[in-house]
Design a protein around this motif. Structure first.
Motif, PDB file in Angstrom:
ATOM      1  N   VAL A 188      -4.034  -5.702   0.221  1.00  8.06           N
ATOM      2  CA  VAL A 188      -4.339  -4.962  -1.012  1.00  8.06           C
ATOM      3  C   VAL A 188      -5.011  -5.890  -2.009  1.00  8.06           C
ATOM      4  CG1 VAL A 188      -2.572  -3.174  -0.879  1.00  8.06           C
ATOM      5  CG2 VAL A 188      -1.998  -5.362  -1.943  1.00  8.06           C
ATOM      6  N   THR A 189      -5.905  -5.322  -2.782  1.00  8.74           N
ATOM      7  CA  THR A 189      -6.568  -6.086  -3.838  1.00  8.74           C
ATOM      8  C   THR A 189      -5.650  -6.136  -5.058  1.00  8.74           C
ATOM      9  OG1 THR A 189      -7.656  -4.050  -4.459  1.00  8.74           O
ATOM     10  CG2 THR A 189      -8.899  -5.560  -3.058  1.00  8.74           C
ATOM     11  N   ASP A 190      -6.040  -6.933  -6.048  1.00 11.83           N
ATOM     12  CA  ASP A 190      -5.233  -7.087  -7.269  1.00 11.83           C
ATOM     13  C   ASP A 190      -5.430  -5.874  -8.168  1.00 11.83           C
ATOM     14  OD1 ASP A 190      -4.196  -9.558  -6.516  1.00 11.83           O
ATOM     15  OD2 ASP A 190      -5.921 -10.624  -7.322  1.00 11.83           O
ATOM     16  N   ASP A 191      -4.839  -4.768  -7.765  1.00 12.09           N
ATOM     17  CA  ASP A 191      -5.001  -3.517  -8.494  1.00 12.09           C
ATOM     18  C   ASP A 191      -3.655  -2.813  -8.446  1.00 12.09           C
ATOM     19  OD1 ASP A 191      -7.046  -1.159  -9.357  1.00 12.09           O
ATOM     20  OD2 ASP A 191      -5.495  -0.388  -7.982  1.00 12.09           O
ATOM     21  N   GLU A 192      -3.170  -2.403  -9.600  1.00 13.63           N
ATOM     22  CA  GLU A 192      -1.805  -1.893  -9.692  1.00 13.63           C
ATOM     23  C   GLU A 192      -1.615  -0.629  -8.846  1.00 13.63           C
ATOM     24  OE1 GLU A 192      -0.456  -1.850 -13.693  1.00 13.63           O
ATOM     25  OE2 GLU A 192       1.645  -1.610 -13.100  1.00 13.63           O
ATOM     26  N   ALA A 193      -2.582   0.306  -8.940  1.00 10.48           N
ATOM     27  CA  ALA A 193      -2.450   1.571  -8.210  1.00 10.48           C
ATOM     28  C   ALA A 193      -2.527   1.348  -6.703  1.00 10.48           C
ATOM     29  CB  ALA A 193      -3.526   2.555  -8.661  1.00 10.48           C
ATOM     30  N   ALA A 194      -3.484   0.494  -6.284  1.00 11.87           N
ATOM     31  CA  ALA A 194      -3.642   0.218  -4.852  1.00 11.87           C
ATOM     32  C   ALA A 194      -2.392  -0.471  -4.311  1.00 11.87           C
ATOM     33  CB  ALA A 194      -4.872  -0.653  -4.621  1.00 11.87           C
ATOM     34  N   THR A 195      -1.845  -1.408  -5.086  1.00 14.74           N
ATOM     35  CA  THR A 195      -0.643  -2.122  -4.664  1.00 14.74           C
ATOM     36  C   THR A 195       0.497  -1.131  -4.472  1.00 14.74           C
ATOM     37  OG1 THR A 195      -1.343  -4.083  -5.883  1.00 14.74           O
ATOM     38  CG2 THR A 195       0.992  -3.935  -5.318  1.00 14.74           C
ATOM     39  N   ARG A 196       0.648  -0.228  -5.418  1.00 14.23           N
ATOM     40  CA  ARG A 196       1.741   0.727  -5.339  1.00 14.23           C
ATOM     41  C   ARG A 196       1.563   1.687  -4.148  1.00 14.23           C
ATOM     42  NH1 ARG A 196       4.274   4.066 -10.407  1.00 14.23           N
ATOM     43  NH2 ARG A 196       3.953   2.061 -11.439  1.00 14.23           N
ATOM     44  N   ALA A 197       0.332   2.143  -3.916  1.00 14.62           N
ATOM     45  CA  ALA A 197       0.080   3.086  -2.807  1.00 14.62           C
ATOM     46  C   ALA A 197       0.374   2.413  -1.463  1.00 14.62           C
ATOM     47  CB  ALA A 197      -1.369   3.570  -2.853  1.00 14.62           C
ATOM     48  N   THR A 198      -0.096   1.180  -1.308  1.00 12.10           N
ATOM     49  CA  THR A 198       0.135   0.486  -0.030  1.00 12.10           C
ATOM     50  C   THR A 198       1.618   0.225   0.170  1.00 12.10           C
ATOM     51  OG1 THR A 198      -2.029  -0.530  -0.151  1.00 12.10           O
ATOM     52  CG2 THR A 198      -0.436  -1.578   1.305  1.00 12.10           C
ATOM     53  N   LEU A 199       2.299  -0.211  -0.882  1.00  9.87           N
ATOM     54  CA  LEU A 199       3.727  -0.510  -0.746  1.00  9.87           C
ATOM     55  C   LEU A 199       4.517   0.753  -0.406  1.00  9.87           C
ATOM     56  CD1 LEU A 199       4.316  -3.148  -3.556  1.00  9.87           C
ATOM     57  CD2 LEU A 199       4.142  -3.513  -1.096  1.00  9.87           C
ATOM     58  N   THR A 200       4.150   1.881  -0.993  1.00  8.92           N
ATOM     59  CA  THR A 200       4.823   3.142  -0.676  1.00  8.92           C
ATOM     60  C   THR A 200       4.710   3.427   0.823  1.00  8.92           C
ATOM     61  OG1 THR A 200       4.224   4.002  -2.847  1.00  8.92           O
ATOM     62  CG2 THR A 200       4.884   5.632  -1.182  1.00  8.92           C
ATOM     63  N   ARG A 201       3.495   3.272   1.330  1.00  6.60           N
ATOM     64  CA  ARG A 201       3.234   3.565   2.739  1.00  6.60           C
ATOM     65  C   ARG A 201       3.989   2.595   3.655  1.00  6.60           C
ATOM     66  NH1 ARG A 201      -1.193   1.818   5.044  1.00  6.60           N
ATOM     67  NH2 ARG A 201      -2.213   1.522   3.032  1.00  6.60           N
ATOM     68  N   VAL A 202       3.936   1.301   3.401  1.00  9.82           N
ATOM     69  CA  VAL A 202       4.574   0.364   4.335  1.00  9.82           C
ATOM     70  C   VAL A 202       6.095   0.432   4.244  1.00  9.82           C
ATOM     71  CG1 VAL A 202       2.583  -1.183   4.427  1.00  9.82           C
ATOM     72  CG2 VAL A 202       4.438  -1.689   2.841  1.00  9.82           C
ATOM     73  N   LEU A 203       6.621   0.709   3.053  1.00  4.93           N
ATOM     74  CA  LEU A 203       8.084   0.829   2.945  1.00  4.93           C
ATOM     75  C   LEU A 203       8.586   2.018   3.761  1.00  4.93           C
ATOM     76  CD1 LEU A 203       8.748  -0.010  -0.816  1.00  4.93           C
ATOM     77  CD2 LEU A 203       9.690  -1.231   1.174  1.00  4.93           C
ATOM     78  N   ALA A 204       7.802   3.091   3.825  1.00  4.24           N
ATOM     79  CA  ALA A 204       8.231   4.284   4.556  1.00  4.24           C
ATOM     80  C   ALA A 204       8.287   4.039   6.057  1.00  4.24           C
ATOM     81  CB  ALA A 204       7.283   5.444   4.253  1.00  4.24           C
ATOM     82  N   ALA A 205       7.540   3.051   6.554  1.00  2.00           N
ATOM     83  CA  ALA A 205       7.373   2.917   8.006  1.00  2.00           C
ATOM     84  C   ALA A 205       7.937   1.630   8.604  1.00  2.00           C
ATOM     85  CB  ALA A 205       5.883   3.034   8.351  1.00  2.00           C
TER      86      ALA A 205
END
Lengths: 400, 400
Positions: free
Chosen positions: A223-240
């Motif tokens: 993920v790039t240094d972007d708050e929204a992108a960081t949150r979206a990626t973390l949501t996805r990886v935490l789920a899986a």
């Protein structure tokens, strides 16, 4: 700014929050290198019968031996038990065969001459009663405990599992692990480099350390240094995933979005920052569904030190690995310790002529310097506040 | 009967007949644990630019520092180089960013207070010129040799490969290996056991020892004690593999068809029988197309000892692995040596509080006893004819 905790506190807190990752049954052919999660008992006596240990003949022993023996049959490995009817006769036997009924001595072929249907012993040969017979149950008896849970399945373990009929075996389930690198400056290994950019390497290095310890269920994200992108990626990886490992984004900067993004997603911080060098900014927490989350610093040496010092031992121990005691090595040179911080210093380790593991420190030129790491085997751990420690001091060692 | 040769002679003869198994290019993500077969040079200076080491501000250093700095812009990690125009101003910087032109000092955020568009240093703070700047080329310069061929690719090596743009890397090709077990008495792990039968375990144990060293291109075959079947199977496996490992069938018995079958197929015997215990009957030869052929004894302990003492080191060394020196350990107990034969004794090894590797011998109850092997880590090698050797003697150690 949060309080610094000690290395021992960090280790204990990580262990305390680690789930069991469960077990699974795998075919024996896939069990090499896995952590055994069941006890293994002997299927039957070992050997399961009085077993012939040499190729030759089986006879009934007598104080005064006949000069030759009439060949009365054969008892090959794998055959059902034959019987020697007459004391003056013999049966041909092969290594691994059942000792025929009526026999109590095996004479190896090297000491025999065959003459038609008779075997003659070479001159002066005197066999001992019971020789070359591997007695039933002499190695172990049926039901005996052979393997305890917690062992890594290597060659000796797999031999016993196979010999005792374990076509499948319960082993530790390997947790699924996401490795997430962060940072606008990072590009792929095969991308052109823009000004100010460097290639991504921490993720694959940490992944290699895990993989070479059998922790090979890995997915990689960036993920790039972007708050929204960081949150979206973390949501996805935490789920899986059971485990999320982040590289970078955990320092004190305004653009280190990882801690805040994690907390916004319901992750709970257990600690942030350890009194050590390198690796001080490490973050550790627990996700909303008990996922464990390691936030490693972005510095290459720091990330790898935290991976081998905290992530790998904690995961393997949670998976049931026993005897995961750290290695001890002997310092080959005097070293200084830091007043407040535990130092992890890269070292080349070799075993001297007496069997003593000597650690030669190879300090990094800077905390970002990983070009000298391939000359080393891991890091020595120097506790803080000891002042100068002399050559010869025994210290803990953690392998890359 | 052939002459016994020494362990050192056997080792040298095996090495002498080993082919190079070649190299191949693999994607970096598949390179972990492989043997590097190319030199790796730095793609560019490391760091590639004067690199900011802390989050904070970059300034132009002055003997007498202003109390605060006007914020003139940002230089984030990954951005092209910015310029600080005025000596009394500053640029916000993040870890990993290029040091902006006109700056020579980084002040970490911990020592700053922001007031509107200005940053003020906390009272009494005195930065040093050049601080928190990781200078271009300070770790290594473009073209510098970073990795030599022969290393196993672990975490530090893969970090350097990734950082220097190696999307693919030349590694040793893994030879294709057939493991052929022989013996009428052997049944599969999940088959019912007839009288006189035991389960096959040597093949998978030897396979595990190979696999855990990265030698994982394995196929398994079984032949019964039948001359025609032995010859047919050997013809097939020799045609399709670089290496053939046989378990059993190499003793002196009339029904040990392996040596004669191999020689009938054009294989040349290099040696048969080594002055060692266990493992004396080992056979080694070369196939008609330079395949290497290891005939291991059928005894479980013998087969494994020969696999780890001869097969694995020879293959890894032929594949280009450097520094494959045996381990040295210190005997924890006095031991007897055999007059004529080199002894390989299973041992539990632990490192004492000083870092000394102590080997506690765990002798097998019989030469067929493998039930105690899981309590050990490998075998110590005791050369023949030394008489009793005292505790504290340093000896070679070979891991399972």
């Amino acid at each position: 700014m949060t309080e610094l905790i000690s290395v021992a506190q960090a280790e204990a807190l990580v262990a305390e929050h680690m789930p069991s990752f469960g077990s699974e049954s795998v075919p024996l052919a896939q069990a090499a290198g896995r952590i055994l999660r069941q006890a293994v008992h002997a299927e039957r006596d070992q050997p399961p019968f009085d077993r012939v240990m040499m190729d030759g003949i089986a006879i009934r022993w007598q104080e005064v031996l006949p000069l030759d023996f009439a060949l009365a049959g054969v008892q090959l490995a794998g055959m059902a038990m034959q019987t020697l009817a007459s004391g003056g006769a013999c049966l041909e036997v092969t290594t691994g065969a059942i000792l025929p009924a009526g026999c109590d001595c095996v004479i190896p072929i090297e000491h025999l001459q065959r003459e038609g249907d008779r075997y003659r012993t070479v001159e002066g040969y005197q066999p001992a009663r019971g020789q070359f017979i591997h007695s039933r149950g002499s190695d172990c008896v049926a039901g005996e405990l052979l393997l305890e849970p917690g062992a890594i399945i290597g060659a000796p373990e797999i031999a016993l599992l196979a010999a005792n009929g374990f076509a499948h075996v319960d082993v530790a389930r390997i947790p699924s692990i996401a490795i997430v690198s962060t940072g606008d400056e990072l590009v792929d290994v095969d991308s052109p480099l823009g000004e100010g950019q460097i290639r991504r390497s921490n993720d694959i290095a940490v992944g290699t350390a895990l993989q070479l310890r059998g922790l090979a269920r890995l997915t990689f994200e960036h993920v790039t240094d972007d708050e929204a992108a960081t949150r979206a990626t973390l949501t996805r990886v935490l789920a899986a995933h059971d485990v999320v490992i982040l590289s970078g984004g955990v320092s004190m900067g305004q653009r280190d979005y990882v801690p805040t993004a994690l907390e916004a997603l319901g992750a709970r911080r257990v600690f942030h920052r350890i009194a050590q060098k390198p690796g001080k900014p490490m973050w550790f927490g627990v996700g909303p569904d008990a996922q464990v989350i390691f936030g490693l610093p972005g510095n290459p040496v720091s990330a790898l030190v935290c991976a081998i010092r905290y992530v790998c031992p904690a995961l393997l121990s949670a998976m049931g690995l026993s005897h995961a005691r750290p290695e001890t090595v002997c310092l080959a040179a005097a070293m200084d310790t830091h007043a407040m911080l535990c130092s992890f210093v890269p070292a080349h380790v070799h075993t001297d002529l007496q069997g003593l593991a000597m650690a030669h420190p190879v300090p990094s030129r800077t905390s970002g310097d990983f070009s000298s790491l391939p000359r080393t085997h891991g890091v020595v751990q120097l506790p803080p506040g000891l002042g100068p420690v002399p050559a010869g001091t025994a210290v803990e060692f953690y392998r890359w």
